[in-house]
Design a protein around this motif. Structure first.
Motif, PDB file in Angstrom:
ATOM      1  N   GLN A 148      -2.936   2.359  44.142  1.00 56.07           N
ATOM      2  CA  GLN A 148      -3.812   1.221  44.426  1.00 56.07           C
ATOM      3  C   GLN A 148      -4.760   1.465  45.594  1.00 56.07           C
ATOM      4  O   GLN A 148      -5.254   0.524  46.215  1.00 56.07           O
ATOM      5  N   MET A 149      -5.018   2.754  45.899  1.00 59.64           N
ATOM      6  CA  MET A 149      -6.012   3.092  46.918  1.00 59.64           C
ATOM      7  C   MET A 149      -7.378   3.210  46.255  1.00 59.64           C
ATOM      8  O   MET A 149      -7.492   3.512  45.067  1.00 59.64           O
ATOM      9  N   SER A 150      -8.428   2.986  47.058  1.00 55.40           N
ATOM     10  CA  SER A 150      -9.790   2.972  46.526  1.00 55.40           C
ATOM     11  C   SER A 150     -10.657   3.979  47.265  1.00 55.40           C
ATOM     12  O   SER A 150     -10.587   4.103  48.491  1.00 55.40           O
ATOM     13  N   ASN A 151     -11.499   4.674  46.496  1.00 58.25           N
ATOM     14  CA  ASN A 151     -12.461   5.612  47.045  1.00 58.25           C
ATOM     15  C   ASN A 151     -13.780   4.867  47.177  1.00 58.25           C
ATOM     16  O   ASN A 151     -14.430   4.553  46.175  1.00 58.25           O
ATOM     17  N   CYS A 152     -14.163   4.532  48.418  1.00 58.17           N
ATOM     18  CA  CYS A 152     -15.292   3.613  48.586  1.00 58.17           C
ATOM     19  C   CYS A 152     -16.459   4.259  49.329  1.00 58.17           C
ATOM     20  O   CYS A 152     -17.200   3.584  50.042  1.00 58.17           O
ATOM     21  N   SER A 153     -16.621   5.578  49.197  1.00 54.15           N
ATOM     22  CA  SER A 153     -17.687   6.269  49.907  1.00 54.15           C
ATOM     23  C   SER A 153     -19.053   5.872  49.370  1.00 54.15           C
ATOM     24  O   SER A 153     -19.223   5.631  48.178  1.00 54.15           O
ATOM     25  N   GLN A 154     -20.054   5.815  50.254  1.00 56.60           N
ATOM     26  CA  GLN A 154     -21.416   5.464  49.856  1.00 56.60           C
ATOM     27  C   GLN A 154     -22.345   6.676  49.879  1.00 56.60           C
ATOM     28  O   GLN A 154     -23.426   6.640  49.319  1.00 56.60           O
ATOM     29  N   SER A 155     -21.935   7.778  50.542  1.00 58.15           N
ATOM     30  CA  SER A 155     -22.748   8.990  50.572  1.00 58.15           C
ATOM     31  C   SER A 155     -22.322   9.902  49.423  1.00 58.15           C
ATOM     32  O   SER A 155     -21.444   9.562  48.627  1.00 58.15           O
ATOM     33  N   SER A 156     -22.920  11.095  49.361  1.00 61.74           N
ATOM     34  CA  SER A 156     -22.558  12.049  48.310  1.00 61.74           C
ATOM     35  C   SER A 156     -21.181  12.646  48.547  1.00 61.74           C
ATOM     36  O   SER A 156     -20.567  13.181  47.625  1.00 61.74           O
ATOM     37  N   ASN A 157     -20.684  12.575  49.795  1.00 63.21           N
ATOM     38  CA  ASN A 157     -19.342  13.077  50.095  1.00 63.21           C
ATOM     39  C   ASN A 157     -18.314  12.029  49.675  1.00 63.21           C
ATOM     40  O   ASN A 157     -18.425  10.862  50.034  1.00 63.21           O
ATOM     41  N   ARG A 158     -17.326  12.473  48.933  1.00 60.07           N
ATOM     42  CA  ARG A 158     -16.301  11.558  48.428  1.00 60.07           C
ATOM     43  C   ARG A 158     -14.938  12.217  48.533  1.00 60.07           C
ATOM     44  O   ARG A 158     -14.811  13.436  48.566  1.00 60.07           O
ATOM     45  N   TRP A 159     -13.917  11.370  48.579  1.00 63.58           N
ATOM     46  CA  TRP A 159     -12.544  11.868  48.443  1.00 63.58           C
ATOM     47  C   TRP A 159     -12.320  12.223  46.972  1.00 63.58           C
ATOM     48  O   TRP A 159     -12.710  11.476  46.074  1.00 63.58           O
ATOM     49  N   GLU A 160     -11.664  13.343  46.752  1.00 70.24           N
ATOM     50  CA  GLU A 160     -11.338  13.771  45.402  1.00 70.24           C
ATOM     51  C   GLU A 160      -9.841  14.059  45.309  1.00 70.24           C
ATOM     52  O   GLU A 160      -9.250  14.568  46.264  1.00 70.24           O
ATOM     53  N   MET A 161      -9.259  13.744  44.153  1.00 67.42           N
ATOM     54  CA  MET A 161      -7.869  14.092  43.912  1.00 67.42           C
ATOM     55  C   MET A 161      -7.833  15.487  43.294  1.00 67.42           C
ATOM     56  O   MET A 161      -8.424  15.730  42.242  1.00 67.42           O
TER      57      MET A 161
END
Length: 547
Positions: free
Chosen positions: A211-224
């Protein structure tokens, strides 16, 4: 371990207790730590007694089974019994547990050698019938904290218990902590499935986000991911297995300085009134030394508040070098309202070949330790160091400002654990000798879920009257009674004598669970205030589960 069936002998949580004045001060602190383990792992909570008729009165090394007497039911934790597992053992008796080897099905798992048992103690090995006890369907557990050891109450003619599965012969009678099966049966006995102080665990098992959310607004994001170029090559959860599981990674190889990747937990409500939380997780850094991993909490005024207020609670930077192992990190939180945790990776200046990774996130409503000491390649160090040899942790400060460090004395096949006060920047503001503060050192069982951990630990309480062989105070002001040394930072500090346990654990002991993971051993430690003062604060504050 079987339990009573008479529900009239069960307690109502929160269970009232009294720690008698003649109880050893060190044991009082150990008891409070044990009660926190019940809160972390089960639905059972405790409170200092107000005026309840039924309450536990803590004294020496034994307990009645279940709730039996009003006006103070005795449970004894005396001198020599101040170990967290012994406290858990006796409290489990009071909560309704019999010994494991007294289960009605025990003959399928162990053989009792009655001819080797001291005559006066043979009744301790009796079977408790299924007409007055139940196992709740929980399997027989050789690792239960309620199981006797192989030689307990022997008359000298041999072992008193023989396990039918020989690999457990030397493991029965463990006095480390409650096992997972102990906790499972406790929750079944009290018909509950929640925990008082545990809020969440996420190891990203099977690719789930908890139930965690990836909420990045830039091109960098958390990835699994399952691995990252340059490390880590596998998740932390499944170490040392090469069957890769998942973890979260935020790359800083591309983008602009200041670009951020955000990962947020679900919103959570507090269950206790103490307003203390501890976030712990493992991280791996292989990016630029100027990259940052920031840990925030976002507090919400009420259910209608959609934006909340952000507070920065902790920060990890590259510090000039990447990590080579998954590294444990703790962040104390102080949320007072509904909140969520947010992990922000912010790209720093300069080139990066990697980023930050995180795994095995745990959150509880308990205090964090003062410090963490991770020793990578610990088994190799233990086996190859000329012994006996002493190694020291970095200097650490307690919440009051006392400076101290932890030492390990290595003997190849086993090691000792010691603590010592050292000079610090707050010494002139503190009370000396340091009196009735409790050191606790734990070797962390690195099971990914803190509810399943069984960590080895040691506690020592400072005695202001204790003198060294040269006649100076063991716990006196280091600049007055200590010896000067040059520490790892090339700084001259003063150190007092070492106090501790010369045989803390053997190499065989630490291979029995996840004390070594990916080659790393982790020690956490704290120095807490006068236990009686803490008890008075608990009585005044009455921290509790909200109705």
């Amino acid at each position: 371990r079987s339990t009573i069936t008479d529900e009239n002998k069960l307690w109502t949580s929160r269970v009232p207790y009294v720690l008698n004045n003649d109880l050893e001060i060190n044991s009082k602190g150990v008891i409070l730590r044990a009660l926190d383990q019940f809160r972390l792992k089960s639905c059972i909570d405790f409170k200092p007694r107000d005026s309840e008729d039924y309450y536990i009165s803590v004294k020496q090394c034994w307990s009645y089974i279940g709730r039996v007497f009003s006006n103070g039911q005795e449970l004894s934790i005396g001198i020599g019994c101040g170990y967290i597992a012994i406290v858990e053992h006796e409290f489990l008796h009071a909560l309704g547990f019999y010994h494991e080897q007294s289960r009605y099905d025990r003959d399928d798992y162990v053989t009792i050698q009655f001819e080797n048992i001291l005559e006066d103690y043979k009744s301790n090995f009796r079977i408790v019938g299924n007409n007055v006890s139940t196992t709740h369907g929980v399997p027989y557990d050789y690792l239960s904290v309620m199981h006797y050891g192989k030689d307990d109450f022997t008359n000298g003619k041999g072992s008193t218990i023989i396990t039918k599965d020989s690999k457990f012969q030397n493991l029965i009678g463990q006095r480390v902590e409650m096992s997972a099966n102990d906790v499972q049966e406790l929750n079944l006995l009290y018909k509950c499935s929640s925990s008082v102080a545990f809020r969440m665990y996420c190891g990203f098992t099977d690719g789930t986000m908890c139930q965690m959310s990836n909420c990045s607004q830039s091109s960098n994001r958390w990835e699994m991911v399952k691995d990252v170029y340059g490390g880590p090559n596998s998740d932390h959860t499944n170490l040392p297995s090469q069957d890769a599981g998942y973890f979260m990674h935020a790359s800083t190889r591309s983008g602009q300085e200041g670009d951020s990747a955000w990962l947020e937990t679900k919103r959570m409500s507090l269950q206790r009134d103490c307003h203390v939380q501890c976030l712990q997780f493992y991280y791996y850094h292989n990016g630029s030394e100027s990259d940052e991993l920031n840990i925030w909490i976002r507090e919400f005024q009420d259910n209608l508040d959609a934006t909340g207020t952000l507070y920065l609670m902790g920060q990890i930077t590259g510090n000039g070098k990447p990590t080579s192992h998954w590294t444990l990190h703790h962040v104390p939180l102080n949320a007072t309202k509904q909140f969520q945790v947010e992990f922000e990776v912010r790209k720093g200046a300069g080139n990066s070949t990697g980023g930050f990774s995180i795994d095995d996130i745990n959150l509880s409503e308990l205090e964090c330790p003062d410090g963490t000491w991770q020793i990578n390649d610990f088994e190799r160090l233990l086996n190859t160091t000329d012994t006996p040899a002493l190694i020291y942790s970095p200097r650490q400060y307690s919440s009051e400002g006392y400076a101290y460090r932890v030492a390990l004395k290595l003997y190849q096949s086993y090691f000792g654990v010691f603590v010592q006060l050292v000079s610090g920047v707050y010494d002139d503001q503190l009370q000396w000798p340091c009196q009735q503060r409790q050191f606790t050192v734990q070797m962390v069982d690195q099971n990914p879920n803190i509810q399943l951990q069984m960590s080895k630990q040691m506690s020592i309480t400072t005695d202001p009257n204790l003198l060294t062989s040269s006649g100076v105070s063991t716990w006196g002001k280091p600049r007055e009674v200590g010896s000067p040394i040059v520490d790892e930072n090339n700084e001259t500090i003063y150190v007092n004598t070492l106090s501790g346990r010369n045989n803390f654990a053997s190499l065989e002991d630490i291979k029995s669970r996840d004390y070594l993971k990916g080659g790393s051993a982790i020690f956490i430690f704290s120095l807490q205030e006068n236990v009686d003062v803490v008890l008075l604060m608990m009585i005044k504050i009455k921290s509790s589960i909200k109705e």
